[in-house]
Scaffold this motif. Structure first.
Motif, mmCIF file in Angstrom:
data_model
loop_
_atom_site.group_PDB
_atom_site.id
_atom_site.type_symbol
_atom_site.label_atom_id
_atom_site.label_comp_id
_atom_site.label_asym_id
_atom_site.label_seq_id
_atom_site.Cartn_x
_atom_site.Cartn_y
_atom_site.Cartn_z
ATOM 1 N N VAL A 19 12.393 -8.879 4.267
ATOM 2 C CA VAL A 19 10.921 -9.132 3.677
ATOM 3 C C VAL A 19 10.207 -10.221 4.405
ATOM 4 C CG1 VAL A 19 9.780 -9.699 1.434
ATOM 5 C CG2 VAL A 19 12.129 -8.536 1.200
ATOM 6 N N THR A 20 8.963 -9.503 4.385
ATOM 7 C CA THR A 20 8.002 -10.566 5.236
ATOM 8 C C THR A 20 7.678 -11.715 4.320
ATOM 9 O OG1 THR A 20 5.970 -9.326 4.292
ATOM 10 C CG2 THR A 20 7.418 -8.541 6.562
ATOM 11 N N THR A 21 6.847 -12.752 5.095
ATOM 12 C CA THR A 21 6.435 -13.936 4.374
ATOM 13 C C THR A 21 5.638 -13.507 3.345
ATOM 14 O OG1 THR A 21 6.814 -15.337 6.338
ATOM 15 C CG2 THR A 21 5.552 -16.238 4.756
ATOM 16 N N ILE A 22 4.487 -12.827 3.571
ATOM 17 C CA ILE A 22 3.484 -12.462 2.592
ATOM 18 C C ILE A 22 4.297 -11.416 1.704
ATOM 19 C CG2 ILE A 22 2.600 -10.296 4.115
ATOM 20 C CD1 ILE A 22 0.503 -12.787 1.654
ATOM 21 N N GLY A 23 5.108 -10.750 2.242
ATOM 22 C CA GLY A 23 5.729 -9.684 1.479
ATOM 23 C C GLY A 23 6.377 -10.438 0.124
ATOM 24 N N LYS A 24 7.099 -11.531 0.311
ATOM 25 C CA LYS A 24 7.711 -12.352 -1.052
ATOM 26 C C LYS A 24 6.554 -12.470 -1.803
ATOM 27 C CE LYS A 24 11.123 -14.206 2.091
ATOM 28 N NZ LYS A 24 11.794 -15.906 2.675
ATOM 29 N N LEU A 25 5.362 -12.925 -1.521
ATOM 30 C CA LEU A 25 4.432 -13.349 -2.552
ATOM 31 C C LEU A 25 3.850 -11.973 -3.289
ATOM 32 C CD1 LEU A 25 2.365 -14.898 -4.007
ATOM 33 C CD2 LEU A 25 0.803 -14.976 -1.920
ATOM 34 N N LEU A 26 3.811 -10.900 -2.370
ATOM 35 C CA LEU A 26 3.337 -9.853 -3.017
ATOM 36 C C LEU A 26 4.475 -9.040 -3.991
ATOM 37 C CD1 LEU A 26 1.896 -8.078 0.006
ATOM 38 C CD2 LEU A 26 0.731 -9.304 -1.631
ATOM 39 N N ARG A 27 5.717 -9.262 -3.741
ATOM 40 C CA ARG A 27 6.689 -8.808 -4.620
ATOM 41 C C ARG A 27 6.668 -9.668 -5.885
ATOM 42 N NH1 ARG A 27 10.897 -5.179 -3.080
ATOM 43 N NH2 ARG A 27 10.485 -4.126 -1.273
ATOM 44 N N ARG A 28 6.636 -10.789 -5.569
ATOM 45 C CA ARG A 28 6.873 -11.695 -6.952
ATOM 46 C C ARG A 28 5.640 -11.526 -8.003
ATOM 47 N NH1 ARG A 28 5.963 -13.931 -11.040
ATOM 48 N NH2 ARG A 28 6.148 -15.655 -11.468
ATOM 49 N N THR A 29 4.346 -11.320 -7.401
ATOM 50 C CA THR A 29 3.416 -11.180 -8.292
ATOM 51 C C THR A 29 3.053 -9.611 -8.662
ATOM 52 O OG1 THR A 29 1.869 -10.713 -6.328
ATOM 53 C CG2 THR A 29 2.316 -13.044 -7.340
ATOM 54 N N ILE A 48 1.796 -7.510 -6.598
ATOM 55 C CA ILE A 48 0.384 -7.090 -6.156
ATOM 56 C C ILE A 48 1.052 -5.671 -5.206
ATOM 57 C CG2 ILE A 48 -1.089 -7.418 -4.510
ATOM 58 C CD1 ILE A 48 -1.296 -10.414 -5.766
ATOM 59 N N ASP A 49 2.228 -5.721 -4.687
ATOM 60 C CA ASP A 49 2.429 -4.825 -3.754
ATOM 61 C C ASP A 49 2.477 -3.255 -4.320
ATOM 62 O OD1 ASP A 49 4.851 -5.609 -5.294
ATOM 63 O OD2 ASP A 49 5.876 -4.213 -4.096
ATOM 64 N N GLU A 50 2.463 -3.292 -5.661
ATOM 65 C CA GLU A 50 2.558 -2.056 -6.473
ATOM 66 C C GLU A 50 1.048 -1.536 -6.763
ATOM 67 O OE1 GLU A 50 5.177 -0.706 -6.850
ATOM 68 O OE2 GLU A 50 6.678 -2.243 -7.060
ATOM 69 N N ILE A 51 0.059 -2.497 -6.519
ATOM 70 C CA ILE A 51 -1.371 -2.158 -6.799
ATOM 71 C C ILE A 51 -1.923 -0.443 -6.009
ATOM 72 C CG2 ILE A 51 -3.910 -2.696 -6.292
ATOM 73 C CD1 ILE A 51 -2.993 -5.361 -6.979
ATOM 74 N N PRO A 52 -1.519 -0.495 -5.078
ATOM 75 C CA PRO A 52 -2.269 0.934 -4.299
ATOM 76 C C PRO A 52 -1.574 2.225 -5.147
ATOM 77 C CG PRO A 52 -1.398 -0.689 -2.526
ATOM 78 C CD PRO A 52 -0.900 -1.267 -4.027
ATOM 79 N N GLN A 53 -0.558 2.054 -5.970
ATOM 80 C CA GLN A 53 -0.099 2.988 -6.937
ATOM 81 C C GLN A 53 -1.185 3.632 -7.974
ATOM 82 O OE1 GLN A 53 3.688 2.068 -8.371
ATOM 83 N NE2 GLN A 53 4.333 1.602 -6.307
ATOM 84 N N VAL A 54 -2.416 2.756 -8.230
ATOM 85 C CA VAL A 54 -3.570 3.568 -8.922
ATOM 86 C C VAL A 54 -3.951 4.469 -8.567
ATOM 87 C CG1 VAL A 54 -3.901 0.995 -9.977
ATOM 88 C CG2 VAL A 54 -5.031 1.762 -8.054
#
Length: 219
Positions: free
Chosen positions: A87-97, A99-105
């Motif tokens: 997991v990338t550095t920014i990826g850790k934050l995206l997964r925790r929050t 936010i990585d799932e948002i494009p699924q809208v």
């Protein structure tokens, strides 16, 4: 129109309305996240992968990329945690929050997914489905679901399937609303805060029902 069909119709209206709001209101966030992903690691901004949807129809799920290129191989039933070195550095934050799932809208707007439903698994997982587990494919997959607000990665794969099947068999708009509200709590507080704090007790019915029975006995 039957009760279930009416609720499915209302569910779709909510899906479209909420997805458009997320898409438009959070557009600046989308752009910021895309820039951060691009400048902090090599690879595309979005991660696309084939997943089975309603009635096993295959579609491409959209996510912000959170892992290093070449990290797609996964172990069945084993979730990726934020301390995974892939997991990338920014990826850790995206997964925790989440936010990585948002494009699924975008998947929701296309009718491939819903806001709430069983999470779409990898195609390879279908080989292990029996008639019972296959019930989770009787509804469109969701951005969040009953299992995701009941411990998610802290649940066994078997228990996650049980929550999914319960949801499919007991779907209602009211249940969707409760799952969405609980999802907000998961995002703000973390999944670990909801370990063993099930929204639905799949073995004994809802907690509300259990509480009602206790009150009746006490009377």
């Amino acid at each position: 129109m039957s009760g279930k069909k009416l609720q499915s119709y209302i569910k779709r209206i909510i899906d479209i309305a909420a997805s458009l709001i997320v898409l438009l209101v959070f557009l600046p966030l989308w752009i910021t996240v895309a820039i951060l992903i691009k400048v902090t690691s090599k690879g595309p901004v979005l991660f696309l992968q084939d997943r089975p949807g309603l009635n096993k129809e295959i579609f491409k799920v959209y996510k912000f990329r959170t892992m290093k290129p070449g990290s797609e191989k996964m172990v069945k039933g084993q979730e990726v945690t934020t301390d995974d070195d892939r997991v990338t550095t920014i990826g850790k934050l995206l997964r925790r929050t989440k936010i990585d799932e948002i494009p699924q809208v975008l998947n929701v707007l296309k009718g491939e997914m819903s806001l709430v439903g069983p999470r779409p698994e990898r195609i390879a997982s279908l080989a292990d489905y029996d008639d019972v587990i296959s019930k989770r494919l009787n509804m469109s997959p969701g951005m969040t679901g009953l299992a995701q607000v009941s411990g998610n990665i802290y649940l066994s794969l078997e228990d996650r399937y049980k929550f999914d099947i319960y949801y499919v068999e007991n779907f209602s708009v009211w249940l969707d609303i409760k799952i969405i509200l609980r999802t907000v709590g998961v995002v703000l507080l973390g999944e670990d805060r909801y370990v063993n704090k099930y929204l639905i007790d799949i073995n004994h019915g809802t907690k509300e029902v259990a509480a009602t029975k206790e009150e009746t006995v006490s009377k």
